[in-house]
Design a protein around this motif. Sequence first.
Motif, PDB file in Angstrom:
ATOM      1  N   ALA A  55       3.906  -9.205  19.031  1.00  0.00           N
ATOM      2  CA  ALA A  55       4.400  -8.642  17.776  1.00  0.00           C
ATOM      3  C   ALA A  55       3.348  -7.760  17.120  1.00  0.00           C
ATOM      4  CB  ALA A  55       4.836  -9.762  16.840  1.00  0.00           C
ATOM      5  N   ALA A  56       2.083  -8.085  17.278  1.00  0.00           N
ATOM      6  CA  ALA A  56       1.031  -7.256  16.680  1.00  0.00           C
ATOM      7  C   ALA A  56       1.059  -5.847  17.258  1.00  0.00           C
ATOM      8  CB  ALA A  56      -0.332  -7.896  16.900  1.00  0.00           C
ATOM      9  N   HIS A  57       1.330  -5.726  18.544  1.00  0.00           N
ATOM     10  CA  HIS A  57       1.404  -4.397  19.168  1.00  0.00           C
ATOM     11  C   HIS A  57       2.596  -3.609  18.646  1.00  0.00           C
ATOM     12  CE1 HIS A  57      -0.973  -6.806  22.040  1.00  0.00           C
ATOM     13  NE2 HIS A  57      -1.699  -5.711  22.069  1.00  0.00           N
ATOM     14  N   HIS A  63       4.957   1.523  12.980  1.00  0.00           N
ATOM     15  CA  HIS A  63       4.365   2.247  11.858  1.00  0.00           C
ATOM     16  C   HIS A  63       3.805   3.627  12.173  1.00  0.00           C
ATOM     17  CE1 HIS A  63       4.801  -1.141   9.149  1.00  0.00           C
ATOM     18  NE2 HIS A  63       4.338  -1.927  10.095  1.00  0.00           N
ATOM     19  N   LEU A  64       3.504   3.922  13.423  1.00  0.00           N
ATOM     20  CA  LEU A  64       2.873   5.206  13.748  1.00  0.00           C
ATOM     21  C   LEU A  64       3.897   6.340  13.658  1.00  0.00           C
ATOM     22  CD1 LEU A  64       0.338   6.733  14.671  1.00  0.00           C
ATOM     23  CD2 LEU A  64       1.028   6.265  17.031  1.00  0.00           C
ATOM     24  N   PRO A  65       3.678   7.308  12.755  1.00  0.00           N
ATOM     25  CA  PRO A  65       4.599   8.451  12.667  1.00  0.00           C
ATOM     26  C   PRO A  65       4.485   9.333  13.916  1.00  0.00           C
ATOM     27  CG  PRO A  65       3.113   8.374  10.751  1.00  0.00           C
ATOM     28  CD  PRO A  65       2.621   7.375  11.743  1.00  0.00           C
ATOM     29  N   TRP A  77      -0.465   0.727   6.420  1.00  0.00           N
ATOM     30  CA  TRP A  77       0.987   0.620   6.543  1.00  0.00           C
ATOM     31  C   TRP A  77       1.394  -0.674   7.234  1.00  0.00           C
ATOM     32  CZ3 TRP A  77       0.922   6.173   8.779  1.00  0.00           C
ATOM     33  CH2 TRP A  77       0.779   7.091   7.742  1.00  0.00           C
ATOM     34  N   ALA A  78       0.583  -1.135   8.172  1.00  0.00           N
ATOM     35  CA  ALA A  78       0.901  -2.367   8.909  1.00  0.00           C
ATOM     36  C   ALA A  78       0.412  -3.615   8.179  1.00  0.00           C
ATOM     37  CB  ALA A  78       0.293  -2.305  10.305  1.00  0.00           C
ATOM     38  N   GLY A  79      -0.339  -3.429   7.101  1.00  0.00           N
ATOM     39  CA  GLY A  79      -0.859  -4.571   6.360  1.00  0.00           C
ATOM     40  C   GLY A  79      -1.935  -5.314   7.123  1.00  0.00           C
ATOM     41  N   SER A  81      -6.225  -5.244   8.679  1.00  0.00           N
ATOM     42  CA  SER A  81      -7.552  -4.687   8.459  1.00  0.00           C
ATOM     43  C   SER A  81      -7.761  -3.508   9.408  1.00  0.00           C
ATOM     44  CB  SER A  81      -8.634  -5.743   8.706  1.00  0.00           C
ATOM     45  OG  SER A  81      -8.728  -6.028  10.093  1.00  0.00           O
ATOM     46  N   LYS A  82      -8.659  -2.631   9.030  1.00  0.00           N
ATOM     47  CA  LYS A  82      -8.974  -1.477   9.880  1.00  0.00           C
ATOM     48  C   LYS A  82      -9.522  -1.952  11.228  1.00  0.00           C
ATOM     49  CE  LYS A  82     -11.837   2.661  10.002  1.00  0.00           C
ATOM     50  NZ  LYS A  82     -12.883   3.422   9.328  1.00  0.00           N
ATOM     51  N   GLN A  83     -10.335  -2.990  11.214  1.00  0.00           N
ATOM     52  CA  GLN A  83     -10.916  -3.513  12.450  1.00  0.00           C
ATOM     53  C   GLN A  83      -9.834  -4.075  13.371  1.00  0.00           C
ATOM     54  OE1 GLN A  83     -14.000  -6.409  11.941  1.00  0.00           O
ATOM     55  NE2 GLN A  83     -14.207  -6.797  14.120  1.00  0.00           N
ATOM     56  N   ALA A  84      -8.907  -4.861  12.819  1.00  0.00           N
ATOM     57  CA  ALA A  84      -7.829  -5.432  13.643  1.00  0.00           C
ATOM     58  C   ALA A  84      -6.947  -4.324  14.212  1.00  0.00           C
ATOM     59  CB  ALA A  84      -6.992  -6.408  12.816  1.00  0.00           C
ATOM     60  N   MET A  85      -6.627  -3.326  13.393  1.00  0.00           N
ATOM     61  CA  MET A  85      -5.817  -2.219  13.900  1.00  0.00           C
ATOM     62  C   MET A  85      -6.589  -1.443  14.952  1.00  0.00           C
ATOM     63  SD  MET A  85      -3.017  -0.595  14.146  1.00  0.00           S
ATOM     64  CE  MET A  85      -1.970  -1.205  12.843  1.00  0.00           C
ATOM     65  N   GLY A  86      -7.900  -1.276  14.755  1.00  0.00           N
ATOM     66  CA  GLY A  86      -8.717  -0.585  15.753  1.00  0.00           C
ATOM     67  C   GLY A  86      -8.670  -1.289  17.101  1.00  0.00           C
ATOM     68  N   ASP A  87      -8.699  -2.614  17.079  1.00  0.00           N
ATOM     69  CA  ASP A  87      -8.597  -3.381  18.327  1.00  0.00           C
ATOM     70  C   ASP A  87      -7.247  -3.151  19.006  1.00  0.00           C
ATOM     71  OD1 ASP A  87     -11.142  -4.385  17.861  1.00  0.00           O
ATOM     72  OD2 ASP A  87     -10.429  -6.324  17.104  1.00  0.00           O
ATOM     73  N   LEU A  88      -6.173  -3.148  18.209  1.00  0.00           N
ATOM     74  CA  LEU A  88      -4.842  -2.894  18.774  1.00  0.00           C
ATOM     75  C   LEU A  88      -4.737  -1.484  19.340  1.00  0.00           C
ATOM     76  CD1 LEU A  88      -2.421  -4.546  16.209  1.00  0.00           C
ATOM     77  CD2 LEU A  88      -2.857  -5.256  18.553  1.00  0.00           C
ATOM     78  N   VAL A  89      -5.282  -0.524  18.617  1.00  0.00           N
ATOM     79  CA  VAL A  89      -5.246   0.864  19.086  1.00  0.00           C
ATOM     80  C   VAL A  89      -6.030   0.985  20.389  1.00  0.00           C
ATOM     81  CG1 VAL A  89      -6.033   3.220  18.589  1.00  0.00           C
ATOM     82  CG2 VAL A  89      -4.773   1.925  16.850  1.00  0.00           C
TER      83      VAL A  89
END
Length: 176
Positions: A55-57, A63-65, A77-79, A81-89
Amino acid sequence: MNSEAVDDRWRQAHLGRLMGHAMRRFDERVLQLMAASEQAPLALANLAARDKVGAAHIHITRHLPLEGARLTELAQWAGMSKQAMGDLVDQCEAWGIVARASDPRDARARRIVFTPAGLDWLRAFRDAVAQAEDEFRAAVGKEVATVVALGLEVYAEGARAAPIRVTPAYGAGRSS
């Protein structure tokens, strides 16, 4: 206080908990459908089938336009942290869903954008969401599904427009 006299069943059935369970069930179904999708890139469908995509992915997919976004925007937008989103990216970039591209507005910044395989993944996501919504309507009835969707839309928009203010019960905190 007598523990037998306390009714705490509300903890299991309050609206927030029910919405959370429903969202998890919906996202799990979407991932199942994407794992079986002929539209999703085969390698990504295989990852979803082996429960490597979670679900995190889906936050990135959700959310990505199409024009892309900066990591900080995507995280906000995903609610997350920048670090957690960076890991997903990083993970989604390794899978070929997204890439980092230069930002035309700022040469120092990078934008996260869908790759061609990522756009295929996004189309599979759209179709899976549509099917999961159809299944929801079949399970609860068209009228109930419409009311639920309208209610959630109004509730979600209200949260963006203004914070919910909790007012004390009548007479609470008043002195006589």
